[in-house]
Write a protein that holds these residues in place. Structure first.
Motif, PDB file in Angstrom:
ATOM      1  N   UNK A   6     -14.540 -40.545 108.848  1.00 51.31           N
ATOM      2  CA  UNK A   6     -14.613 -39.049 108.536  1.00 51.31           C
ATOM      3  C   UNK A   6     -15.485 -38.542 109.395  1.00 51.31           C
ATOM      4  N   UNK A   7     -15.144 -38.189 110.610  1.00 50.71           N
ATOM      5  CA  UNK A   7     -16.172 -37.979 111.778  1.00 50.71           C
ATOM      6  C   UNK A   7     -16.842 -36.674 111.521  1.00 50.71           C
ATOM      7  N   UNK A   8     -16.356 -35.493 110.670  1.00 47.79           N
ATOM      8  CA  UNK A   8     -16.945 -34.436 110.652  1.00 47.79           C
ATOM      9  C   UNK A   8     -17.580 -34.142 109.333  1.00 47.79           C
ATOM     10  N   UNK A   9     -17.628 -35.364 108.516  1.00 44.97           N
ATOM     11  CA  UNK A   9     -18.391 -35.468 107.077  1.00 44.97           C
ATOM     12  C   UNK A   9     -19.915 -35.668 107.714  1.00 44.97           C
ATOM     13  N   UNK A  10     -20.749 -34.371 107.459  1.00 43.70           N
ATOM     14  CA  UNK A  10     -22.182 -34.738 107.768  1.00 43.70           C
ATOM     15  C   UNK A  10     -22.922 -35.096 106.414  1.00 43.70           C
ATOM     16  N   UNK A  11     -22.594 -34.739 105.536  1.00 41.02           N
ATOM     17  CA  UNK A  11     -23.360 -34.886 104.288  1.00 41.02           C
ATOM     18  C   UNK A  11     -22.639 -34.973 102.929  1.00 41.02           C
ATOM     19  N   UNK A  12     -22.992 -35.472 101.725  1.00 42.89           N
ATOM     20  CA  UNK A  12     -22.162 -35.588 100.710  1.00 42.89           C
ATOM     21  C   UNK A  12     -23.277 -35.729  99.508  1.00 42.89           C
ATOM     22  N   UNK A  13     -22.943 -35.306  98.458  1.00 39.77           N
ATOM     23  CA  UNK A  13     -23.858 -35.639  97.235  1.00 39.77           C
ATOM     24  C   UNK A  13     -23.157 -36.161  96.238  1.00 39.77           C
ATOM     25  N   UNK A  14     -23.704 -37.452  96.206  1.00 38.12           N
ATOM     26  CA  UNK A  14     -23.304 -38.516  95.275  1.00 38.12           C
ATOM     27  C   UNK A  14     -23.709 -38.328  93.971  1.00 38.12           C
ATOM     28  N   UNK A  15     -22.910 -38.111  93.036  1.00 37.85           N
ATOM     29  CA  UNK A  15     -23.269 -38.073  91.349  1.00 37.85           C
ATOM     30  C   UNK A  15     -24.475 -39.146  90.987  1.00 37.85           C
ATOM     31  N   UNK A  16     -25.270 -38.664  90.297  1.00 36.45           N
ATOM     32  CA  UNK A  16     -26.476 -39.506  89.761  1.00 36.45           C
ATOM     33  C   UNK A  16     -25.738 -40.984  89.020  1.00 36.45           C
ATOM     34  N   UNK A  17     -24.484 -40.994  88.650  1.00 32.28           N
ATOM     35  CA  UNK A  17     -23.873 -41.957  87.857  1.00 32.28           C
ATOM     36  C   UNK A  17     -23.131 -43.073  89.026  1.00 32.28           C
ATOM     37  N   UNK A  18     -23.448 -42.834  90.116  1.00 37.39           N
ATOM     38  CA  UNK A  18     -22.633 -43.777  91.093  1.00 37.39           C
ATOM     39  C   UNK A  18     -23.612 -45.146  91.050  1.00 37.39           C
ATOM     40  N   UNK A  19     -22.741 -46.353  90.805  1.00 33.99           N
ATOM     41  CA  UNK A  19     -23.679 -47.809  90.862  1.00 33.99           C
ATOM     42  C   UNK A  19     -23.293 -48.586  91.840  1.00 33.99           C
ATOM     43  N   UNK A  20     -21.880 -48.314  92.591  1.00 33.51           N
ATOM     44  CA  UNK A  20     -21.553 -49.236  93.722  1.00 33.51           C
ATOM     45  C   UNK A  20     -21.079 -48.414  95.009  1.00 33.51           C
ATOM     46  N   UNK A  21     -21.482 -48.905  96.003  1.00 32.38           N
ATOM     47  CA  UNK A  21     -20.870 -48.299  97.242  1.00 32.38           C
ATOM     48  C   UNK A  21     -20.321 -49.350  97.934  1.00 32.38           C
ATOM     49  N   UNK A  22     -18.938 -49.436  98.180  1.00 32.16           N
ATOM     50  CA  UNK A  22     -18.146 -50.490  98.532  1.00 32.16           C
ATOM     51  C   UNK A  22     -18.144 -50.769 100.094  1.00 32.16           C
TER      52      UNK A  22
END
Length: 336
Positions: free
Chosen positions: A175-191
């Motif tokens: 996703x070349x134009x995705x510069x930032x993203x807010x991850x929810x506080x519940x996220x435990x795993x990034x694959x």
């Protein structure tokens, strides 16, 4: 099967007598803009209409007992609430509970969409390779599925709901134009490869995070800084930040090992600060970090594996800890 695959059809009106088509019957008809489905038709093979890049509108005869397309929705759904195919001008009605695999994959007409709270499942690759620019997810889901937005090169904004616990494999890769993203506080795993080769410049990792998979941020050439100190990881993967533009890294106490190729070819990396819990620096962990000038190894490091600092041309004099038991082949070759 494949009867009209890749043809130049623009508008498709299926006859009333037609009850179905076989695999890939209209697949890859890249000029196809509209589909009209009669009352008799059943979509047994979803891949019959896959790869329709320019599909804008869909209509289903209201007398069809197995399929429907609520007015103005431009989708095909079944009677169980599963969205099977979506067009570029789609809007998702409240009676949809599931978005099936590849529902919008490859569509070059879709630009923006909102997924309502009634949806509880968004299957893998649903928006893969599409021209989506913005998406608001209100769905009650706990996972961003595999390859969900992979290679959505125009995607600029994603709003995620609370309750997400996993960002799955290749979810935002490419996703070349995705510069930032807010991850929810519940996220435990990034694959693994979750944000690989994306345009990410800034991302805050939530304190809830436990696992980051191999290559999760590999090739994020705009990523210059990331704070690892607030998280307590139980596992991190190799190639994690390879080929990024990180300039300084602080390795927290939860890292007892720096995995293979973790920072390979981070050519802007100049300084690494390591906590006192680290015991192992694995193969090629810092290979090719040609501007790395400063690294302080704590007196608990036992192993430095092969090629760990190979090609670190700017790395000068530093002290090896007394705890060190093994140094692998070419571990420091090319250091000044």
């Amino acid at each position: 099967s494949k009867a009209f695959k890749g043809s130049g059809l623009v508008d498709l009106v299926l006859p009333e007598s037609l009850v179905g088509v076989y695999e890939e019957a209209f697949a890859d008809c890249k000029q196809l803009e509209s589909i009209s489905i009669p009352s008799t038709f059943k979509l047994k093979y979803v891949d019959a209409v896959k790869g329709l890049e320019n599909l804008k509108t869909i209509s289903v005869d209201p007398n069809n007992t197995s399929l429907k397309s609520p007015k103005g929705s431009n989708i095909i759904m079944d009677n169980f609430g599963s969205l099977m195919i979506g067009a570029g001008l789609a809007s998702i009605p409240q009676d949809v509970n599931t978005i099936l695999q590849s529902a919008f994959e490859g569509n070059k007409q879709i630009k923006e969409i909102e997924i309502p709270e009634t949806v509880n499942t968004i299957s893998s690759s649903a928006f893969r390779n599409s021209s989506l620019k913005r998406i608001v997810i209100k769905a009650k889901i706990d996972k961003i599925s595999e390859s969900l937005f992979e290679n959505c090169r125009d995607l600029e904004e994603v709003i995620l709901p609370d309750g997400i616990t996993e960002i799955a494999t290749k979810a935002f890769a490419g996703c070349k134009k995705l510069k930032s993203i807010v991850l929810p506080k519940s996220v435990k795993v990034i694959g693994f490869d979750a944000f690989k080769n994306s345009g990410i410049e800034h991302i805050d990792l939530p304190e809830s995070l436990e696992v980051i998979g191999d290559g999760a941020f590999k090739g994020c050439v705009n990523l210059k800084a990331i704070d690892l100190t607030k998280i307590q990881l139980t596992r991190i993967g190799g190639r994690l930040f390879a080929n990024t533009s990180l300039e300084k890294v602080e390795i927290p106490s939860c890292f007892t090992s720096i995995p293979d190729n973790c920072f390979t070819n981070c050519k802007d990396l100049t300084e690494v600060d390591i906590d006192r819990e680290l015991q192992e620096i694995c193969s090629s962990a810092f290979e090719g970090c040609s501007n790395l000038k400063t690294i302080k190894l704590p007196n608990c490091v036992k192993t430095i594996e092969a090629r760990a600092f190979l090609g670190c041309l700017s790395l000068g004099k530093f002290d090896l800890p007394s705890s060190l038991e093994m140094v692998g082949r070419d571990a420091f070759r090319g250091c000044s």
